[in-house]
Design an enzyme around this catalytic site. Structure first.
Site, PDB file in Angstrom:
ATOM      1  N   GLY A 132       0.843  -1.201   0.000  1.00 47.80           N
ATOM      2  CA  GLY A 132       0.000   0.000   0.000  1.00 47.80           C
ATOM      3  C   GLY A 132       0.870   1.240   0.000  1.00 47.80           C
ATOM      4  CB  ALA A 169      -0.313   4.410   6.348  1.00 47.64           C
ATOM      5  CB  VAL A 180       3.863  -4.459  -3.139  1.00 46.69           C
ATOM      6  CG1 VAL A 180       3.108  -5.304  -4.160  1.00 46.69           C
ATOM      7  CG2 VAL A 180       5.305  -4.929  -3.026  1.00 46.69           C
ATOM      8  CG  PHE A 216     -11.349  19.480  12.116  1.00 50.89           C
ATOM      9  CD1 PHE A 216     -11.469  20.495  11.173  1.00 50.89           C
ATOM     10  CD2 PHE A 216     -11.247  18.164  11.653  1.00 50.89           C
ATOM     11  CE1 PHE A 216     -11.498  20.209   9.819  1.00 50.89           C
ATOM     12  CE2 PHE A 216     -11.274  17.868  10.299  1.00 50.89           C
ATOM     13  CZ  PHE A 216     -11.399  18.886   9.379  1.00 50.89           C
ATOM     14  CD1 TRP A 268       3.671  -4.950  -9.334  1.00 55.19           C
ATOM     15  CD2 TRP A 268       3.396  -7.151  -9.004  1.00 55.19           C
ATOM     16  NE1 TRP A 268       4.545  -5.616 -10.173  1.00 55.19           N
ATOM     17  CE2 TRP A 268       4.385  -6.959  -9.990  1.00 55.19           C
ATOM     18  CE3 TRP A 268       3.055  -8.454  -8.629  1.00 55.19           C
ATOM     19  CZ2 TRP A 268       5.040  -8.030 -10.613  1.00 55.19           C
ATOM     20  CZ3 TRP A 268       3.710  -9.513  -9.245  1.00 55.19           C
ATOM     21  CH2 TRP A 268       4.685  -9.306 -10.229  1.00 55.19           C
ATOM     22  CG  PHE A 269      -4.915  -7.358  -6.164  1.00 51.83           C
ATOM     23  CD1 PHE A 269      -5.272  -6.714  -4.992  1.00 51.83           C
ATOM     24  CD2 PHE A 269      -5.726  -8.399  -6.616  1.00 51.83           C
ATOM     25  CE1 PHE A 269      -6.387  -7.093  -4.274  1.00 51.83           C
ATOM     26  CE2 PHE A 269      -6.854  -8.794  -5.923  1.00 51.83           C
ATOM     27  CZ  PHE A 269      -7.178  -8.140  -4.746  1.00 51.83           C
ATOM     28  CG  ASP A 289      -7.758  -5.765  -0.432  1.00 48.78           C
ATOM     29  OD1 ASP A 289      -8.993  -5.886  -0.309  1.00 48.78           O
ATOM     30  OD2 ASP A 289      -7.208  -5.451  -1.509  1.00 48.78           O
ATOM     31  CD  GLN A 337     -15.332   9.284  12.076  1.00 51.37           C
ATOM     32  OE1 GLN A 337     -14.537   9.657  11.238  1.00 51.37           O
ATOM     33  NE2 GLN A 337     -15.203   9.554  13.359  1.00 51.37           N
ATOM     34  CG  HIS A 390     -17.832  12.751   7.496  1.00 49.14           C
ATOM     35  ND1 HIS A 390     -18.557  13.900   7.321  1.00 49.14           N
ATOM     36  CD2 HIS A 390     -16.561  13.142   7.753  1.00 49.14           C
ATOM     37  CE1 HIS A 390     -17.755  14.941   7.465  1.00 49.14           C
ATOM     38  NE2 HIS A 390     -16.536  14.509   7.734  1.00 49.14           N
ATOM     39  CG  LEU A 407     -15.944  14.198   3.316  1.00 48.21           C
ATOM     40  CD1 LEU A 407     -16.739  13.465   4.378  1.00 48.21           C
ATOM     41  CD2 LEU A 407     -14.488  14.265   3.700  1.00 48.21           C
ATOM     42  CD  GLU A 421     -15.195  17.398  11.725  1.00 51.39           C
ATOM     43  OE1 GLU A 421     -15.521  16.239  11.401  1.00 51.39           O
ATOM     44  OE2 GLU A 421     -14.664  17.667  12.804  1.00 51.39           O
ATOM     45  NE  ARG A 439     -15.256  13.755  11.146  1.00 47.80           N
ATOM     46  CZ  ARG A 439     -14.187  13.549  10.398  1.00 47.80           C
ATOM     47  NH1 ARG A 439     -13.758  12.328  10.183  1.00 47.80           N
ATOM     48  NH2 ARG A 439     -13.542  14.555   9.872  1.00 47.80           N
ATOM     49  CG  HIS A 471     -15.465   9.484   6.786  1.00 54.53           C
ATOM     50  ND1 HIS A 471     -15.151   9.955   5.535  1.00 54.53           N
ATOM     51  CD2 HIS A 471     -14.630  10.130   7.640  1.00 54.53           C
ATOM     52  CE1 HIS A 471     -14.178  10.855   5.624  1.00 54.53           C
ATOM     53  NE2 HIS A 471     -13.833  10.969   6.889  1.00 54.53           N
ATOM     54  CD  GLU A 492      -9.885   4.246   6.956  1.00 52.58           C
ATOM     55  OE1 GLU A 492      -9.418   5.199   6.299  1.00 52.58           O
ATOM     56  OE2 GLU A 492     -11.075   3.912   6.924  1.00 52.58           O
ATOM     57  NE  ARG A 525     -10.754   9.193  11.246  1.00 50.58           N
ATOM     58  CZ  ARG A 525     -10.755  10.286  10.474  1.00 50.58           C
ATOM     59  NH1 ARG A 525      -9.942  11.290  10.732  1.00 50.58           N
ATOM     60  NH2 ARG A 525     -11.581  10.377   9.445  1.00 50.58           N
ATOM     61  N   GLY A 568     -12.062  14.078  13.736  1.00 46.84           N
ATOM     62  CA  GLY A 568     -11.683  14.560  12.414  1.00 46.84           C
ATOM     63  C   GLY A 568     -10.282  15.154  12.465  1.00 46.84           C
TER      64      GLY A 568
HETATM   65  C1  LIG Z   1     -13.116  11.556   1.607  1.00 47.15           C
HETATM   66  C2  LIG Z   1     -12.228  11.444   2.810  1.00 47.15           C
HETATM   67  C3  LIG Z   1     -11.720  12.580   3.417  1.00 47.15           C
HETATM   68  C4  LIG Z   1     -10.884  12.480   4.522  1.00 47.15           C
HETATM   69  N1  LIG Z   1     -10.390  13.615   5.086  1.00 47.15           N
HETATM   70  C5  LIG Z   1      -9.544  13.512   6.144  1.00 47.15           C
HETATM   71  C6  LIG Z   1      -8.946  14.670   6.718  1.00 47.15           C
HETATM   72  O1  LIG Z   1      -9.172  15.785   6.280  1.00 47.15           O
HETATM   73  N2  LIG Z   1      -8.126  14.504   7.770  1.00 47.15           N
HETATM   74  C7  LIG Z   1      -7.833  13.281   8.299  1.00 47.15           C
HETATM   75  O2  LIG Z   1      -7.077  13.196   9.245  1.00 47.15           O
HETATM   76  N3  LIG Z   1      -8.376  12.161   7.738  1.00 47.15           N
HETATM   77  C8  LIG Z   1      -9.201  12.246   6.690  1.00 47.15           C
HETATM   78  N4  LIG Z   1      -9.742  11.111   6.143  1.00 47.15           N
HETATM   79  C9  LIG Z   1      -9.248   9.807   6.581  1.00 47.15           C
HETATM   80  C10 LIG Z   1      -7.882   9.543   5.976  1.00 47.15           C
HETATM   81  O3  LIG Z   1      -7.745  10.238   4.768  1.00 47.15           O
HETATM   82  C11 LIG Z   1      -7.638   8.067   5.708  1.00 47.15           C
HETATM   83  O4  LIG Z   1      -7.914   7.325   6.858  1.00 47.15           O
HETATM   84  C12 LIG Z   1      -6.194   7.840   5.339  1.00 47.15           C
HETATM   85  O5  LIG Z   1      -5.810   8.681   4.280  1.00 47.15           O
HETATM   86  C13 LIG Z   1      -5.944   6.400   4.953  1.00 47.15           C
HETATM   87  O6  LIG Z   1      -4.611   6.298   4.560  1.00 47.15           O
HETATM   88  P1  LIG Z   1      -3.942   4.889   4.320  1.00 47.15           P
HETATM   89  O7  LIG Z   1      -2.548   5.158   3.892  1.00 47.15           O
HETATM   90  O8  LIG Z   1      -4.167   4.041   5.509  1.00 47.15           O
HETATM   91  O9  LIG Z   1      -4.790   4.264   3.119  1.00 47.15           O
HETATM   92  P2  LIG Z   1      -4.975   4.720   1.583  1.00 47.15           P
HETATM   93  O10 LIG Z   1      -4.546   6.101   1.338  1.00 47.15           O
HETATM   94  O11 LIG Z   1      -6.358   4.327   1.215  1.00 47.15           O
HETATM   95  O12 LIG Z   1      -3.966   3.799   0.827  1.00 47.15           O
HETATM   96  C14 LIG Z   1      -4.160   2.419   0.720  1.00 47.15           C
HETATM   97  C15 LIG Z   1      -3.100   1.881  -0.201  1.00 47.15           C
HETATM   98  O13 LIG Z   1      -3.129   0.468  -0.136  1.00 47.15           O
HETATM   99  C16 LIG Z   1      -3.096  -0.063  -1.442  1.00 47.15           C
HETATM  100  N5  LIG Z   1      -3.738  -1.377  -1.373  1.00 47.15           N
HETATM  101  C17 LIG Z   1      -4.925  -1.701  -0.802  1.00 47.15           C
HETATM  102  N6  LIG Z   1      -5.138  -3.032  -0.912  1.00 47.15           N
HETATM  103  C18 LIG Z   1      -4.070  -3.546  -1.552  1.00 47.15           C
HETATM  104  C19 LIG Z   1      -3.710  -4.838  -1.972  1.00 47.15           C
HETATM  105  N7  LIG Z   1      -4.484  -5.899  -1.743  1.00 47.15           N
HETATM  106  N8  LIG Z   1      -2.543  -5.003  -2.637  1.00 47.15           N
HETATM  107  C20 LIG Z   1      -1.726  -3.948  -2.894  1.00 47.15           C
HETATM  108  N9  LIG Z   1      -2.032  -2.693  -2.513  1.00 47.15           N
HETATM  109  C21 LIG Z   1      -3.177  -2.502  -1.849  1.00 47.15           C
HETATM  110  C22 LIG Z   1      -3.766   0.961  -2.323  1.00 47.15           C
HETATM  111  O14 LIG Z   1      -3.281   0.850  -3.632  1.00 47.15           O
HETATM  112  C23 LIG Z   1      -3.279   2.265  -1.658  1.00 47.15           C
HETATM  113  O15 LIG Z   1      -2.020   2.606  -2.188  1.00 47.15           O
HETATM  114  C24 LIG Z   1     -10.577  11.202   5.050  1.00 47.15           C
HETATM  115  C25 LIG Z   1     -11.097  10.058   4.447  1.00 47.15           C
HETATM  116  C26 LIG Z   1     -11.933  10.174   3.350  1.00 47.15           C
HETATM  117  C27 LIG Z   1     -12.516   8.930   2.761  1.00 47.15           C
END
Ligand SMILES: Cc1cc2nc3c(=O)[nH]c(=O)nc-3n(C[C@H](O)[C@H](O)[C@H](O)COP(=O)(O)OP(=O)(O)OC[C@H]3O[C@@H](n4cnc5c(N)ncnc54)[C@H](O)[C@@H]3O)c2cc1C
Length: 608
Positions: free
Chosen positions: A10, A14, A32, A113, A151-152, A214, A233, A235, A245, A248, A281, A346, A370, A381, A383
């Protein structure tokens, strides 16, 4: 077979942060990812990123707000580590070139917020996540970190000792989307799951279609439990037709919610007499749905969010993106009319159970962002707390996986953390229909890392060929079934009979999934295959959410139960664990840690 010290699955916020930090500490690291990094859902984050930067603010206050927001289900070692490190992570982003919005005097702007006792949400217009993602991707490119994009990842290569706490993760198996090749990635030090959210479990969500849970589902099948999954959560301000969305940030800047009688219901009906629209929220979502259910909504479906009084200059300066979203997806000009909004799924507070370094009970298996549960957000959580979370814990996990952390974690994980067995009055069997099917099992029987990985690759090839050979049920029918029942029965308001109905429907969906087949015979860009495999993950996550929700007989944070209208600290101040053991799921509990570095967080009434 590909080989690196650390494999990060991912490349959202993160994953990118974890990769940069592991690389900083000398690890040969690779990302990956099923999507190109800048298409990750972090890019959709709008409102901002919390950090106690102002001299009158403090990390202790931020930690306190986070714990209160969590309805006292956060673990203090994670909450404290988070609030302490958030400011340096935001400053680091600024030094990497993130274009934060600023005041006239050049200081970085911070806005109020929900649930925050101080304005501590920094932002880059209403496109904070987009800029954060691009800023960090630049750092990944600059460092020459290898990215295997599109790559999945479908399976973890984990040993299969009976006790998950004795297992080791040696890598992952993935399908190259462009070619259909099934490949193995051997991780010398560890695998970090950063796969994001699971909005696809519901049919009205602010998440993208790629958010299918996943990571937690794969880790669950390999033996790392899912924690606190019942806390989902919703929203309060998503657009009714699409789930897109409305940040907030609109309410942070002074946007007002009105019901169909044009009453400012958050105050006028006493839902949150102090904070009004800026209550937490879960509080605002329940208030909106109460208004709608009691006939004071608009078209029985939504309420209005009004930002006209803020004036064009301020809206264009700070919320321009919102104008485009309202216009493009709802046909509404936010400068001239109020915007229709309703609650939508959300964010998933739960995820793979990990400690405050993101490490699970399986040696070498981490989760961050997440997909993980440390537990920071507990039952709800705040915001603006997810973006700093993925920075702080991405960095901590990256450092740990690179071998640069000496200290022991305080948060226990895995079967040894269990203090109490769970009871679930389920109307149907839970878990895989056929536990022996290759779809349900992970891991290998052999001892060396190469053998474990080879066995996992082989199992995956068989699974894909089985799916290809069947002319069965369309995965979309199964996914629709899951989304429909989850939205109807496991939403903001939960009742025992509905939760039981959802478990019955999920069982039916599982049975149907046994018949699922791939219609598209091609090897290249076969989205039919990808969505089919993702759907299995969606089912596992949906079941964990529902089982945890049915068992938890109290009202805490985002988890509202009709029959149990108050928080019950005597019986329920504990984390839910949903684990896959011996071919069937098991529910158990572990205590919450409330002793922090500077304070013990005594549970109080959570009012805003
Ligand atoms: C519309 C929206 C607005 C938001 N606004 C805010 C905000 O203003 N402030 C705040 O603090 N939070 C906010 N959040 C929450 C926050 O943005 C997310 O919780 C956070 O960005 C998630 O980041 P992540 O890196 O965990 O996942 P993601 O950014 O979703 O990345 C997941 C990654 O995993 C990869 N992946 C997934 N499954 C597989 C697999 N099987 N094989 C290979 N790759 C895979 C995907 O390709 C992607 O690269 C918001 C959420 C949403 C939905």
């Amino acid at each position: 077979m590909y080989e690196h010290d650390v494999i990060v699955v991912g490349a959202g916020g993160a994953g990118l942060r974890a990769a940069i930090e592991a690389h900083e500490h000398g690890a040969d690291v690779a990302l990956v990812t099923k999507l190109h990094p800048v298409r990750s859902h972090t890019g959709a984050a709008e409102g901002g990123i919390n950090a106690a930067l102002h001299p009158e603010d403090s990390w202790e206050l931020h930690a306190y707000d986070t714990m209160k927001g969590s309805d006292y289900l956060g673990d203090a070692p994670a909450v404290d580590a988070f609030a302490q490190a958030a400011p340096e992570e935001v400053i680091q982003l600024e030094h990497w070139g993130m274009p934060f919005s600023r005041e006239e005097d050049g200081t970085v702007s911070q806005r109020p917020f929900g649930g925050l006792s101080h304005p501590r949400t920094t932002y880059a217009g209403a496109e904070t996540g987009h800029h954060l993602l691009h800023t960090m991707y630049e750092q990944v490119v600059k460092r020459g970190i290898e990215v295997y994009d599109e790559w999945f990842v479908t399976r973890l290569a984990v040993t299969d000792e009976p006790d998950p706490g004795e297992r080791t993760c040696y890598g992952v198996v993935a399908i190259e989307i462009a070619t259909g090749e099934i490949g193995g990635f051997y991780a010398r030090n560890g695998v970090i799951l950063a796969t994001g959210g699971l909005g696809e479990v519901f049919d009205h969500t602010t998440n993208a279609i790629a958010c299918t849970g996943d990571g937690p589902a794969m880790a669950f099948r390999a033996g790392a439990p899912m924690e606190d999954m019942e806390f989902v959560q919703f929203h309060p301000t998503s657009l009714p037709s699409t789930g897109v969305l409305i940040s907030e940030g609109v309410r942070g800047e002074g946007g007002i919610l009105y019901n169909g009688n044009e009453e400012r219901f958050m105050f006028e009906s006493g839902y949150a007499n102090n904070e009004g629209e800026l209550a937490s929220r879960d509080v605002v979502s329940r208030a909106e749905l109460t208004e709608i259910n009691e006939g004071r909504g608009i078209e029985d479906e939504y309420v209005h969010l009004d930002m006209r009084h803020l004036g064009e200059e301020r809206v264009v300066d700070r919320l321009e993106n919102i104008l485009h979203l309202a216009e493009d997806f709802e046909g509404v000009d936010g400068l001239e009319e109020p915007m229709p909004v309703k609650p939508g799924q959300h964010y998933q507070m739960g995820g793979t159970e990990v400690d405050e370094y993101g490490h699970s009970c399986i040696e070498g298996l981490y989760a961050v962002g997440e997909a993980a549960c440390y537990s920071l957000h507990g039952a709800n959580r705040l915001g603006g707390n997810a973006l700093p979370e993925l920075m702080v814990f991405g960095a901590r996990a990256g450092r740990h996986a690179a071998g640069a952390v000496e200290s022991e974690a305080e948060i226990p994980t895995g079967p040894t953390a269990k203090t109490e067995a769970g009871e679930l009055d389920s109307p149907v069997d839970l878990g895989a229909v056929d536990a022996a099917s290759p779809v349900a099992t992970d891991g290998g029987e052999l001892a060396t890392p190469e053998e474990v990985l080879e066995a996992a690759i082989e199992a995956e090839r068989e699974r894909v060929e089985t799916l290809r050979s069947r002319e069965g049920v369309n995965h979309a029918d199964v996914r629709n079934m899951v989304q429909r029942t989850m939205t109807q029965n496991v939403n903001v308001f939960r009742e025992e009979s509905n939760l039981k109905q959802a478990l019955r429907d999920l069982r039916e969906a599982r049975e149907l999934y046994q018949e699922v087949g791939i219609r598209d015979p091609s090897r290249t860009y076969n989205t039919d295959l990808i969505h089919t495999i993702e759907t299995r993950n969606v089912i596992d996550c949906a079941e964990a959410i529902t089982a945890g929700a049915l068992a938890r007989e109290e009202f805490r944070g985002a988890h509202w139960r009709k029959q149990y209208q108050s928080r019950d600290d005597e019986n329920w101040l504990k984390h839910t664990l949903y684990a896959w053991n011996d071919g069937e799921p098991a529910l158990y509990y572990k205590p919450v840690i409330l002793e922090g570095q500077e304070q013990t967080y005594e549970p109080k009434v959570r009012s805003y």
